[in-house]
Design a protein around this motif. Structure first.
Motif, PDB file in Angstrom:
ATOM      1  N   LEU A 148       0.879  -1.196   0.003  1.00  0.00           N
ATOM      2  CA  LEU A 148      -0.035  -0.015   0.021  1.00  0.00           C
ATOM      3  C   LEU A 148       0.746   1.352  -0.018  1.00  0.00           C
ATOM      4  CD1 LEU A 148      -2.670   1.327   0.352  1.00  0.00           C
ATOM      5  CD2 LEU A 148      -2.386   1.239   2.900  1.00  0.00           C
ATOM      6  N   ASP A 149       0.755   2.118  -0.915  1.00  0.00           N
ATOM      7  CA  ASP A 149       1.587   3.411  -1.119  1.00  0.00           C
ATOM      8  C   ASP A 149       0.556   4.391  -0.939  1.00  0.00           C
ATOM      9  OD1 ASP A 149       3.622   1.683  -1.747  1.00  0.00           O
ATOM     10  OD2 ASP A 149       4.169   2.703  -3.521  1.00  0.00           O
ATOM     11  N   ALA A 150       1.211   5.589  -0.258  1.00  0.00           N
ATOM     12  CA  ALA A 150       0.269   6.778  -0.015  1.00  0.00           C
ATOM     13  C   ALA A 150       1.077   8.000  -0.683  1.00  0.00           C
ATOM     14  CB  ALA A 150       0.070   7.115   1.301  1.00  0.00           C
ATOM     15  N   VAL A 151       0.619   8.650  -1.585  1.00  0.00           N
ATOM     16  CA  VAL A 151       1.135   9.653  -2.468  1.00  0.00           C
ATOM     17  C   VAL A 151       0.189  10.668  -2.694  1.00  0.00           C
ATOM     18  CG1 VAL A 151       2.492   7.848  -3.679  1.00  0.00           C
ATOM     19  CG2 VAL A 151       0.446   8.748  -4.556  1.00  0.00           C
ATOM     20  N   TYR A 152       0.846  11.995  -2.666  1.00  0.00           N
ATOM     21  CA  TYR A 152       0.092  13.163  -3.005  1.00  0.00           C
ATOM     22  C   TYR A 152      -0.141  12.986  -4.478  1.00  0.00           C
ATOM     23  CZ  TYR A 152       0.406  15.308   1.716  1.00  0.00           C
ATOM     24  OH  TYR A 152       0.396  15.347   2.918  1.00  0.00           O
ATOM     25  N   ALA A 153      -1.536  13.472  -5.152  1.00  0.00           N
ATOM     26  CA  ALA A 153      -1.776  13.387  -6.369  1.00  0.00           C
ATOM     27  C   ALA A 153      -0.864  14.129  -7.220  1.00  0.00           C
ATOM     28  CB  ALA A 153      -3.267  14.126  -6.692  1.00  0.00           C
ATOM     29  N   PRO A 154      -0.184  13.287  -8.109  1.00  0.00           N
ATOM     30  CA  PRO A 154       0.827  13.895  -8.977  1.00  0.00           C
ATOM     31  C   PRO A 154       0.067  14.909  -9.893  1.00  0.00           C
ATOM     32  CG  PRO A 154       1.049  11.587  -9.028  1.00  0.00           C
ATOM     33  CD  PRO A 154      -0.418  12.039  -8.395  1.00  0.00           C
ATOM     34  N   VAL A 155       0.871  16.003 -10.303  1.00  0.00           N
ATOM     35  CA  VAL A 155       0.285  17.151 -11.303  1.00  0.00           C
ATOM     36  C   VAL A 155      -0.377  16.440 -12.563  1.00  0.00           C
ATOM     37  CG1 VAL A 155       0.768  19.012 -12.517  1.00  0.00           C
ATOM     38  CG2 VAL A 155       1.875  18.801  -9.995  1.00  0.00           C
ATOM     39  N   SER A 156       0.370  15.551 -13.228  1.00  0.00           N
ATOM     40  CA  SER A 156      -0.080  15.059 -14.482  1.00  0.00           C
ATOM     41  C   SER A 156      -1.383  14.137 -14.397  1.00  0.00           C
ATOM     42  CB  SER A 156       0.910  14.160 -14.763  1.00  0.00           C
ATOM     43  OG  SER A 156       1.066  13.063 -14.039  1.00  0.00           O
ATOM     44  N   TRP A 157      -1.896  13.930 -13.039  1.00  0.00           N
ATOM     45  CA  TRP A 157      -3.102  13.393 -13.043  1.00  0.00           C
ATOM     46  C   TRP A 157      -4.336  14.147 -12.274  1.00  0.00           C
ATOM     47  CZ3 TRP A 157      -4.672   8.914 -15.260  1.00  0.00           C
ATOM     48  CH2 TRP A 157      -3.397   8.018 -15.500  1.00  0.00           C
ATOM     49  N   ILE A 158      -4.140  15.347 -12.162  1.00  0.00           N
ATOM     50  CA  ILE A 158      -5.203  16.458 -11.507  1.00  0.00           C
ATOM     51  C   ILE A 158      -6.214  16.573 -12.819  1.00  0.00           C
ATOM     52  CG2 ILE A 158      -5.607  18.465 -10.826  1.00  0.00           C
ATOM     53  CD1 ILE A 158      -3.002  18.446  -9.413  1.00  0.00           C
ATOM     54  N   GLY A 159      -7.407  16.528 -12.374  1.00  0.00           N
ATOM     55  CA  GLY A 159      -8.521  16.699 -13.294  1.00  0.00           C
ATOM     56  C   GLY A 159      -8.868  15.374 -14.234  1.00  0.00           C
ATOM     57  N   ARG A 160      -8.098  14.442 -14.027  1.00  0.00           N
ATOM     58  CA  ARG A 160      -8.415  13.006 -14.564  1.00  0.00           C
ATOM     59  C   ARG A 160      -9.032  11.998 -13.482  1.00  0.00           C
ATOM     60  NH1 ARG A 160      -3.035  11.763 -17.573  1.00  0.00           N
ATOM     61  NH2 ARG A 160      -4.370   9.919 -18.632  1.00  0.00           N
ATOM     62  N   THR A 161      -9.633  11.009 -14.130  1.00  0.00           N
ATOM     63  CA  THR A 161     -10.724  10.130 -13.162  1.00  0.00           C
ATOM     64  C   THR A 161      -9.604   9.101 -12.375  1.00  0.00           C
ATOM     65  OG1 THR A 161     -11.210   8.738 -14.850  1.00  0.00           O
ATOM     66  CG2 THR A 161     -12.684  10.705 -14.565  1.00  0.00           C
ATOM     67  N   VAL A 162     -10.409   8.568 -11.378  1.00  0.00           N
ATOM     68  CA  VAL A 162      -9.530   7.508 -10.541  1.00  0.00           C
ATOM     69  C   VAL A 162      -9.640   6.378 -11.591  1.00  0.00           C
ATOM     70  CG1 VAL A 162      -9.958   5.822  -8.856  1.00  0.00           C
ATOM     71  CG2 VAL A 162      -9.905   8.139  -8.238  1.00  0.00           C
ATOM     72  N   SER A 163     -10.707   5.836 -12.398  1.00  0.00           N
ATOM     73  CA  SER A 163     -10.463   4.824 -13.207  1.00  0.00           C
ATOM     74  C   SER A 163      -9.549   4.887 -14.243  1.00  0.00           C
ATOM     75  CB  SER A 163     -11.896   4.701 -13.725  1.00  0.00           C
ATOM     76  OG  SER A 163     -12.254   5.650 -14.837  1.00  0.00           O
ATOM     77  N   ALA A 164      -9.322   6.029 -14.874  1.00  0.00           N
ATOM     78  CA  ALA A 164      -8.190   6.212 -15.797  1.00  0.00           C
ATOM     79  C   ALA A 164      -6.914   5.904 -15.164  1.00  0.00           C
ATOM     80  CB  ALA A 164      -8.203   7.604 -16.410  1.00  0.00           C
ATOM     81  N   LEU A 165      -6.566   6.363 -13.737  1.00  0.00           N
ATOM     82  CA  LEU A 165      -5.331   6.038 -13.254  1.00  0.00           C
ATOM     83  C   LEU A 165      -5.194   4.646 -12.957  1.00  0.00           C
ATOM     84  CD1 LEU A 165      -3.931   8.406 -10.209  1.00  0.00           C
ATOM     85  CD2 LEU A 165      -4.007   5.788 -10.275  1.00  0.00           C
ATOM     86  N   GLU A 166      -6.406   4.058 -12.372  1.00  0.00           N
ATOM     87  CA  GLU A 166      -6.305   2.614 -12.250  1.00  0.00           C
ATOM     88  C   GLU A 166      -5.992   1.969 -13.187  1.00  0.00           C
ATOM     89  OE1 GLU A 166      -9.269   2.080  -8.166  1.00  0.00           O
ATOM     90  OE2 GLU A 166     -10.074   1.938 -10.174  1.00  0.00           O
ATOM     91  N   ALA A 167      -6.419   2.289 -14.494  1.00  0.00           N
ATOM     92  CA  ALA A 167      -6.162   1.357 -15.691  1.00  0.00           C
ATOM     93  C   ALA A 167      -4.861   1.744 -16.339  1.00  0.00           C
ATOM     94  CB  ALA A 167      -7.230   1.855 -16.720  1.00  0.00           C
ATOM     95  N   ALA A 168      -4.392   2.870 -16.239  1.00  0.00           N
ATOM     96  CA  ALA A 168      -3.090   3.091 -16.599  1.00  0.00           C
ATOM     97  C   ALA A 168      -1.933   2.639 -16.014  1.00  0.00           C
ATOM     98  CB  ALA A 168      -2.701   4.757 -16.913  1.00  0.00           C
ATOM     99  N   ALA A 169      -2.128   2.651 -14.602  1.00  0.00           N
ATOM    100  CA  ALA A 169      -1.049   2.231 -13.761  1.00  0.00           C
ATOM    101  C   ALA A 169      -1.065   1.020 -13.175  1.00  0.00           C
ATOM    102  CB  ALA A 169      -0.955   3.315 -12.616  1.00  0.00           C
ATOM    103  N   GLY A 170      -2.222   0.137 -13.469  1.00  0.00           N
ATOM    104  CA  GLY A 170      -2.574  -1.156 -12.914  1.00  0.00           C
ATOM    105  C   GLY A 170      -2.544  -1.128 -11.423  1.00  0.00           C
ATOM    106  N   VAL A 171      -3.260  -0.355 -11.091  1.00  0.00           N
ATOM    107  CA  VAL A 171      -3.190  -0.363  -9.371  1.00  0.00           C
ATOM    108  C   VAL A 171      -4.748  -0.210  -8.923  1.00  0.00           C
ATOM    109  CG1 VAL A 171      -1.139   1.289  -9.071  1.00  0.00           C
ATOM    110  CG2 VAL A 171      -3.245   2.343  -9.189  1.00  0.00           C
ATOM    111  N   ARG A 172      -4.931  -0.242  -7.458  1.00  0.00           N
ATOM    112  CA  ARG A 172      -6.301  -0.182  -6.972  1.00  0.00           C
ATOM    113  C   ARG A 172      -6.360   1.054  -6.132  1.00  0.00           C
ATOM    114  NH1 ARG A 172     -10.570  -3.293  -6.325  1.00  0.00           N
ATOM    115  NH2 ARG A 172     -10.162  -4.150  -8.401  1.00  0.00           N
ATOM    116  N   VAL A 173      -7.044   1.837  -6.229  1.00  0.00           N
ATOM    117  CA  VAL A 173      -6.934   3.401  -5.326  1.00  0.00           C
ATOM    118  C   VAL A 173      -7.959   2.771  -4.456  1.00  0.00           C
ATOM    119  CG1 VAL A 173      -7.472   5.715  -5.159  1.00  0.00           C
ATOM    120  CG2 VAL A 173      -6.453   4.762  -7.250  1.00  0.00           C
ATOM    121  N   ALA A 174      -7.425   2.516  -3.106  1.00  0.00           N
ATOM    122  CA  ALA A 174      -8.451   2.340  -1.937  1.00  0.00           C
ATOM    123  C   ALA A 174      -9.086   3.378  -1.601  1.00  0.00           C
ATOM    124  CB  ALA A 174      -7.420   1.643  -0.874  1.00  0.00           C
ATOM    125  N   PHE A 175      -8.685   4.601  -1.244  1.00  0.00           N
ATOM    126  CA  PHE A 175      -9.347   5.845  -0.668  1.00  0.00           C
ATOM    127  C   PHE A 175      -8.486   6.860  -1.138  1.00  0.00           C
ATOM    128  CE2 PHE A 175      -7.097   4.402   2.830  1.00  0.00           C
ATOM    129  CZ  PHE A 175      -6.698   5.751   3.455  1.00  0.00           C
TER     130      PHE A 175
END
Length: 220
Positions: A148-175
Motif C-alpha cells: 500500500l503506497d500513499a502519495v500526493y496526487a501527481p500534477v499529471s493526474w489532476i483533473g483525470r478520473t480514478v478509473s483512468a489512473l487505475e487502468a493506466a498504472a495497474g493499481v487499485r485506489v483504496a481511498f
C-alpha cells in the motif's frame, strides 16, 4: 465496546479521549492520579489509580468485561505484564502493548500479544517522509507481494478520473484523503490538487507504477 487503557501519558490520554469521543466505554489506569488531568474535563470514562498489572486494579477498571485492552505506559515491563494478565487471566481477546525494544516486541508478537514497537515505528514514519514517493510503502502484506503506497496526487493526474489512473498504472485506489477527510475512490471520482491517494499495487510493479504516476501514463 469497553476498552481499558493502561497508562495516562500523552499516548494513553489521547487514545482514551478518542475512544470516549467515539462513544466507547473507556477506563484509564495509571499509578499517578495526577496523570488523569491530561484527560481534560470532558472525559466521561472511568479513571482508576493503581498499578496496571494488579488484578484488583484491573477488576475496578472493568477488565473482566473488557472487549479490548491497551498497555501504553512508558515502561516496557509494565506494558507486557499488564497485557499478559489481561489476556491470560481476564481473557481479553483484543490486547495491544506498546514496546520500545523492537527485539522484545518480536518475541511477544510470537506469544500472541500484538505490539507497537515505538522507536522503529517512528523511524519508519520519518523515513517514508524523507524518501521520494514510492521508495517505502505504507504497508506490505506478509507474503511481500502486495503493498500500500500513499502519495500526493501527481500534477499529471489532476483533473483525470480514478478509473483512468487505475487502468493506466495497474493499481487499485483504496481511498482518497481530501481536505483531511477520507473519500471512497469511485471510478468517476476526479483527482484534485492536494488529494492524498492510497494505492494497492504489486511489489514487482512498484517502479513502473510510480513512473506512470509521474508522467501521466505517457510513454517514457
Amino acid at each position: 465496546m469497553h476498552v481499558v487503557v493502561m497508562g495516562c501519558g500523552r499516548v494513553g490520554s489521547s487514545l482514551a479521549r478518542n475512544l470516549s469521543a467515539r462513544g466507547h466505554s473507556t477506563a484509564v489506569i495509571d499509578s499517578n492520579p495526577e496523570a488523569f488531568r491530561r484527560l481534560g474535563p470532558d472525559f466521561g470514562g472511568l479513571t482508576v489509580a493503581g498499578m496496571g498489572f494488579d488484578r484488583e486494579v484491573l477488576r475496578r477498571a472493568g477488565t473482566d468485561r473488557a472487549d479490548a485492552f491497551a498497555a501504553v505506559s512508558s515502561g516496557d515491563n509494565s506494558n507486557i505484564i499488564s497485557a499478559r494478565v489481561a489476556r491470560e487471566q481476564f481473557a481479553v481477546r483484543n490486547v495491544v502493548a506498546r514496546i520500545y525494544d523492537a527485539g522484545r516486541a518480536e518475541v511477544y508478537e510470537r506469544l500472541g500479544i500484538p505490539t507497537v514497537a515505538t522507536v522503529p515505528w517512528a523511524a519508519d514514519q520519518v523515513l517514508r517522509r524523507l524518501l521520494p514517493a514510492g521508495s517505502e510503502p505504507a504497508w506490505r502484506d506478509p507474503s511481500g507481494q502486495l503493498r500500500l503506497d500513499a502519495v500526493y496526487a501527481p500534477v499529471s493526474w489532476i483533473g483525470r478520473t480514478v478509473s483512468a489512473l487505475e487502468a493506466a498504472a495497474g493499481v487499485r485506489v483504496a481511498f482518497v484523503t481530501r481536505h483531511g477527510a477520507g473519500v471512497l475512490a469511485r471510478g468517476d471520482l476526479v483527482v484534485q490538487e492536494g488529494d492524498h491517494l492510497s494505492l494497492f499495487l504489486r511489489e514487482d510493479d512498484a517502479e513502473a507504477v510510480h513512473r506512470v504516476l509521474q508522467h501521466g501514463g505517457e510513454a517514457v
